[in-house]
Write a protein that holds these residues in place. Sequence first.
Motif, PDB file in Angstrom:
ATOM      1  N   VAL A 117      -1.313 -23.091   4.243  1.00 49.00           N
ATOM      2  CA  VAL A 117      -0.393 -23.975   3.542  1.00 49.00           C
ATOM      3  C   VAL A 117       0.698 -23.184   2.810  1.00 49.00           C
ATOM      4  N   HIS A 118       0.548 -21.885   2.688  1.00 49.19           N
ATOM      5  CA  HIS A 118       1.542 -21.065   1.996  1.00 49.19           C
ATOM      6  C   HIS A 118       2.817 -21.012   2.834  1.00 49.19           C
ATOM      7  N   PRO A 119       3.974 -21.246   2.223  1.00 53.35           N
ATOM      8  CA  PRO A 119       5.216 -21.264   3.013  1.00 53.35           C
ATOM      9  C   PRO A 119       5.521 -19.941   3.699  1.00 53.35           C
ATOM     10  N   ILE A 120       5.105 -18.826   3.120  1.00 55.47           N
ATOM     11  CA  ILE A 120       5.376 -17.539   3.771  1.00 55.47           C
ATOM     12  C   ILE A 120       4.441 -17.329   4.960  1.00 55.47           C
ATOM     13  N   TYR A 121       3.230 -17.860   4.891  1.00 53.24           N
ATOM     14  CA  TYR A 121       2.367 -17.865   6.074  1.00 53.24           C
ATOM     15  C   TYR A 121       3.060 -18.634   7.195  1.00 53.24           C
ATOM     16  N   LYS A 122       3.574 -19.800   6.877  1.00 55.30           N
ATOM     17  CA  LYS A 122       4.246 -20.632   7.875  1.00 55.30           C
ATOM     18  C   LYS A 122       5.470 -19.925   8.453  1.00 55.30           C
ATOM     19  N   LEU A 123       6.180 -19.204   7.592  1.00 52.11           N
ATOM     20  CA  LEU A 123       7.384 -18.493   8.017  1.00 52.11           C
ATOM     21  C   LEU A 123       7.050 -17.321   8.937  1.00 52.11           C
ATOM     22  N   LEU A 124       5.958 -16.621   8.643  1.00 53.28           N
ATOM     23  CA  LEU A 124       5.662 -15.386   9.361  1.00 53.28           C
ATOM     24  C   LEU A 124       4.746 -15.548  10.562  1.00 53.28           C
ATOM     25  N   ILE A 125       3.835 -16.506  10.539  1.00 53.60           N
ATOM     26  CA  ILE A 125       2.790 -16.535  11.567  1.00 53.60           C
ATOM     27  C   ILE A 125       3.351 -16.656  12.989  1.00 53.60           C
ATOM     28  N   PRO A 126       4.476 -17.355  13.224  1.00 50.39           N
ATOM     29  CA  PRO A 126       5.020 -17.350  14.599  1.00 50.39           C
ATOM     30  C   PRO A 126       5.453 -15.963  15.054  1.00 50.39           C
TER      31      PRO A 126
END
Length: 697
Positions: free
Chosen positions: A416-425
Motif C-alpha cells: 500500500v506504500h506509494p513508493i512500493y507502487k512506484l518502484l515495483i514495476p
Amino acid sequence: MMSEVLSTAERFLIAELLHLIGNYLSCRIIMVKYTVKVFTGKMLLAGTLNSVYVKLVGRKGESKRVYIPKTGSQGSMIEHNVSCPSSLGHLEFVVLDTEPYALFAYINDDWFCSKVVVTTPEGDTASFPCYRWISGYERLVFREATGKLIFNETCPEAIEERKKELQSRHEVYCWSIYAEGLPQIMKVDSASDLPDEVRFSFTKELEFKFTAAKALVELNLAGLSTNKEQWKSLDELSHVFNSHKTDVYEYVEKNWKEDEFFGYQLLNGLNPMMIHRCSKLPENFPVTEDMVKASLFGKSLVAEVQKGNIFLVDYKRLHGVTANVINGKQHFLAAPLCLLYMTDNKLMPIAIQLKQEPGEDNPIFLPTDSEYDWLLAKIFVRSADFAEHELNFHLLRTHLLAEVFAVSTLRNLPMVHPIYKLLIPHFRYTLQINTLARQALISENGLFTENASVGGPGMVEFLKKAMASLTYSSLCMPEDITARGLESIPNFFYREDGLRLWDIVHRFVQKMIGHYYTCDSDVQKDSELQNWIKEIFFHGFLAETSTGIPQSFSLMTELVKFLTMVIFTVSVQHAAVNNGQFDFGGWMPNFPISLQQPPPTTKGQCTESTMLKTFPDINTTVNGMAAVYLLSRQSTDFVALGNGYQDHFSEKTPLELIHKTQNVLKKYNFEIQGRNVSLPLSYTYLNPNNVENSVAL
C-alpha cells in the motif's frame, strides 16, 4: 472406498446447490450489487482447482463470504456479483481465502491472484492489488490500491496488516553475501526457489532459456562450441555466421577497423561510460607533441587540451588483475590509456599505450604506425572495454544494484506504500534474471567465467576495484556527464537521449511524490521509507559514506533525486549498456571476450597472423557470441518504460500523471525516430519503446 467418494461428491453437490440457492435468494431480496472481477496471474501454473471465496469490507459494513466459481485458469478474469442489503461505504479491504476443491480435497493447488477489481453500486471502481500466491485454507487481506503512508493510517487493523506483511516478507527476502566487498544479493539457491510472485511469466519462461547451448543451436554454431582451433582468417569468421545478423552488426563488421568508428563507439556504443575530457595528460602517459603532430594537423597538443578538444579513456582498474586460463592456455589483459581528438565533429584516436607503467617495453602506438601495429593496439583497447562494460557498467551498476533496490523494497515497503507502487514495476523479473546469471554466466563453470580474459579469479578482483569507484553522483546522469566534461561534445546521442529521459523520469517522480508527501517532515517521519534507504546503504553500498549514498532522507528533494536515480538505473541505463550487445559485440574482433597473446612490447612486429593468433579460439569466440545474443533478445512480454503502474495505482491524480508521462515518452519516441533518419548509424537503444521498464534481461 466407493461410498466415501460418493459421500464426498454428494457433499460437494449440496454445497454447490446451497450456493446457488443463496445467490438466488440474495438477488430477490437485496437492493445493491457489487461486481467483482478476479484476475489470475499469467505465470506458469497460476490457475487453481481450489475453491475461492471473497468478502468485501467497507467503512459501513462487510459482505458475506461469497464463493467465486470457475476461478483461475492461467491469465483469466472471472466476473461475479456480490450482493449486499445496503452499501458498504468506502471499500477498505478484500478478504480472499481458498480451500481445496471438494472432489480433490487431498490436493493443495496454489493460486496466484494478481488483483481484484470491484465496481460499487454507485459506479465507482476500486482496485485491490494482490500479486501473491494463495494456498489452500489460507486467508489473505488486501488493501484498496490508494497509496497510504504509515503515519496517515487511522485504522489499527490497517497498521497491523502492514506489519504482518513486512514480517512475512522478511522471512522470504533475506540478504546474502555474494562476495566480500560487493553488493549483497537475495539469499536463494536457484531460480526455482524464488517466490513465484517475482518469477517469469509463462511466456517469458517458455521463450527464455539461459543456456549457451540453445543460443548456439539458434545461431547454427553448435558444431563449433568444442573447436579449440584458432581462426585462420576474418573471412572464415564472417562466413561461419551468416544468420541473425542485424543491420548494426553488419555495419560493425564493415567498419570496425576505422578510427572514426572506434571513437564513435566510446560515445554511442555499448560503453559510453569511460570517456572523459582530458584537462591534463596523465604523468604515466608521456605523449609528446611530435608523436601526435600529424594527427592534430600540426596543432599544439597543449593548446588543444586547453581548448577542450582532447579526450581520454583510462582502463587503470584492469592493472594487476589476474588474467584467465582458457583451453589450458594463459590469456591476457591490458590496462590501456587512449587519447582522442575531436575534430570536424568526429572523435579520433591519436595515441594508445597498452600498459599503465611507461617504459621501453610499453610503446605508445600511433595512427602513423604500421596497419597491424595500430589495429592490434585498438583491439586491446576494445577487449579492455569488454571487461569494463560487462563487469562494471553492466553487471555491477545495473544488475547488482537493481537487486539491492528490489530486495530492500520487498522487505521494507508494504504494497500500500506509494513508493512500493512506484518502484515495483521496475523490478519485474530482476531477481530471477540475476539468479540465472549467477548460475549460468558467472558461476564457477559459467560461460563468462570460462571464456573471458577477465573471468576466473580476476572477475572478483576487478569487481572489487569497480565497487571502490562506485559513487552516488556517478549514478546520476546529469552529474556524471558534467564530471566527465562531456556537456558539449557533439553527436553524443547517449547523452542527448539519456538526459532527456532523466528529466522525464525526474518530473514524473517529483509530481508523484508531491501527491503523497506534503512537506519534508512527512519524509522524515516515514519510518518504512527510512528503513528502505538504510538497508540500501548498508547492504548495497556496504555502509561506505564515501559513496555519497544517503543513509536517511530529510528532504523531499533528496527523495525525488534518489528515486529518479533508481528508476533511471534499472531502465534507461540498463537499456543503454545491454540492448546493443549483439549489435556491437557479436562481431568478435570489435569486442573480444578474451585475447591469448600479451600486449606487444615493440613496434613493427605485428602482422595479420599476429592479430589472428591474438584473437580467442573458435570455441571461445562462439560461446561469447552466444552470450551476447542471449542478453540482447527481447521477449514478447516486454514492458516498455512508463508502463506497469496502472495495476498498482487507483487514484485520479497518479493515474493522470502516469498517462501524461506515457504521452511525453511517446512524443519523444517519434523525435528520436525523426533524428535517426539522417544518421549513418541510428542510435535506438534509448528510444522509449526500446527501454525495458526493469532489468529483465
